[in-house]
Write a protein that holds these residues in place. Structure first.
Motif, PDB file in Angstrom:
ATOM      1  N   ALA A  95    -111.435 -12.676  58.393  1.00  0.00           N
ATOM      2  CA  ALA A  95    -111.804 -11.496  57.620  1.00  0.00           C
ATOM      3  C   ALA A  95    -113.053 -10.845  58.206  1.00  0.00           C
ATOM      4  N   ARG A  96    -113.969 -11.683  58.703  1.00  0.00           N
ATOM      5  CA  ARG A  96    -115.190 -11.136  59.296  1.00  0.00           C
ATOM      6  C   ARG A  96    -114.860 -10.241  60.491  1.00  0.00           C
TER       7      ARG A  96
ATOM      8  N   LEU B 166    -108.002  -6.978  55.950  1.00  0.00           N
ATOM      9  CA  LEU B 166    -108.547  -6.792  54.604  1.00  0.00           C
ATOM     10  C   LEU B 166    -107.497  -7.121  53.554  1.00  0.00           C
ATOM     11  N   THR B 167    -106.287  -6.636  53.772  1.00  0.00           N
ATOM     12  CA  THR B 167    -105.188  -6.890  52.836  1.00  0.00           C
ATOM     13  C   THR B 167    -104.910  -8.379  52.695  1.00  0.00           C
ATOM     14  N   LEU B 168    -104.822  -9.068  53.825  1.00  0.00           N
ATOM     15  CA  LEU B 168    -104.529 -10.500  53.802  1.00  0.00           C
ATOM     16  C   LEU B 168    -105.662 -11.295  53.152  1.00  0.00           C
ATOM     17  N   ALA B 169    -106.905 -10.869  53.410  1.00  0.00           N
ATOM     18  CA  ALA B 169    -108.048 -11.594  52.858  1.00  0.00           C
ATOM     19  C   ALA B 169    -108.096 -11.495  51.333  1.00  0.00           C
ATOM     20  N   LEU B 170    -107.831 -10.297  50.808  1.00  0.00           N
ATOM     21  CA  LEU B 170    -107.951 -10.083  49.378  1.00  0.00           C
ATOM     22  C   LEU B 170    -106.679 -10.418  48.601  1.00  0.00           C
ATOM     23  N   TRP B 171    -105.579 -10.525  49.299  1.00  0.00           N
ATOM     24  CA  TRP B 171    -104.267 -10.671  48.664  1.00  0.00           C
ATOM     25  C   TRP B 171    -104.181 -11.795  47.630  1.00  0.00           C
TER      26      TRP B 171
ATOM     27  N   ARG C 280    -105.280  -8.054  42.226  1.00  0.00           N
ATOM     28  CA  ARG C 280    -104.326  -7.641  41.220  1.00  0.00           C
ATOM     29  C   ARG C 280    -103.144  -6.938  41.887  1.00  0.00           C
ATOM     30  N   ARG C 281    -102.077  -6.800  41.123  1.00  0.00           N
ATOM     31  CA  ARG C 281    -100.868  -6.184  41.674  1.00  0.00           C
ATOM     32  C   ARG C 281    -101.133  -4.762  42.145  1.00  0.00           C
ATOM     33  N   THR C 282    -101.874  -3.987  41.353  1.00  0.00           N
ATOM     34  CA  THR C 282    -102.144  -2.605  41.754  1.00  0.00           C
ATOM     35  C   THR C 282    -102.999  -2.548  43.020  1.00  0.00           C
ATOM     36  N   THR C 283    -103.935  -3.483  43.133  1.00  0.00           N
ATOM     37  CA  THR C 283    -104.765  -3.521  44.341  1.00  0.00           C
ATOM     38  C   THR C 283    -103.914  -3.830  45.556  1.00  0.00           C
ATOM     39  N   ARG C 284    -102.999  -4.765  45.425  1.00  0.00           N
ATOM     40  CA  ARG C 284    -102.106  -5.115  46.533  1.00  0.00           C
ATOM     41  C   ARG C 284    -101.276  -3.907  46.954  1.00  0.00           C
ATOM     42  N   ILE C 285    -100.731  -3.220  45.961  1.00  0.00           N
ATOM     43  CA  ILE C 285     -99.910  -2.039  46.267  1.00  0.00           C
ATOM     44  C   ILE C 285    -100.747  -0.991  46.992  1.00  0.00           C
TER      45      ILE C 285
END
Length: 215
Positions: A3-4, A66-71, A75-80
């Motif tokens: 992620a860094r 970023l997507t993989l780190a936070l996934w 939340r579902r909306t954040t993922r979308i």
């Protein structure tokens, strides 16, 4: 990729884009404003567009990180929202390449109209993605600090105002708006680097291991 590293890719590539906007403003015109490639001549325009496409590709790699780190905790909306933002950045890279078809075209021409129309989709898709993800991150506070909480949402809002109106204004105003937006995008990278420092540190790994043992 960590992620860094993803955060640094977003930050550095976005700052490169912001600097590029200033370079374009100060570039000595090689053609008149009647040419789509202004201020570049056809050859310079090709080089610039390839650099922009490469920049978008680097940012895309960072955004996927970023997507993989936070996934896992998102939340579902954040993922979308993150997935939509990733798709928008991919479209940006394709739009930079498609614009090469208008390298020798007049500003008012079928080729120029097609290139301009192609840019509309990436801006809309990427902006919507940032807005959706930004709202989710503002609520969850997944990214640390005030910067992490609001930077994605701010970047999404900025796409629609002032960037979208500014691209229809004289070139200088459009480039200033895009350049300042890219500085905000660099802030997303910085927020991810901070998140990584908190979550990828040895102490964080130890705490995670201890929690697993307790469970």
């Amino acid at each position: 990729m960590t992620a860094r590293m993803s955060g640094w890719l977003i930050a550095v590539a976005s700052l490169f884009g912001a600097i590029s906007a200033l370079v374009i403003i100060g570039w000595r015109p090689e053609v008149t404003e009647a040419r789509y490639s202004y201020p570049f001549g056809p050859t310079s325009f090709v080089v610039a567009q390839l650099l922009f496409a490469a920049r978008d590709a680097v940012v895309l790699v960072g955004l996927i990180g970023l997507t993989l780190a936070l996934w896992p905790q998102a939340r579902r909306t954040t993922r979308i929202g993150l997935l939509v933002a990733d798709a928008g950045m991919l479209l940006f890279a394709l739009a930079e390449l498609f614009a090469l078809t208008a390298r020798s075209a007049a500003t008012i021409s079928t080729e120029a109209d097609a290139a301009n129309a192609f840019y509309g989709a990436p801006m809309t898709v990427h902006g919507i993605g940032l807005l959706i993800a930004g709202v989710g991150l503002a609520r969850s506070r997944q990214l640390p600090g005030a910067l992490g909480r609001w930077i994605v949402l701010a970047a999404g809002v900025y796409v629609f105002f002032p960037v979208f109106p500014a691209v229809f204004a004289p070139m200088v105003w459009g480039r200033l708006a895009i350049g300042s937006w890219l500085v905000l995008c660099a802030g997303i990278g910085v927020a991810l680097v901070r998140w990584a420092a908190r979550n990828e540190s040895p102490s964080a790994a130890v705490r995670a291991a201890e929690c697993s043992a307790i469970r």
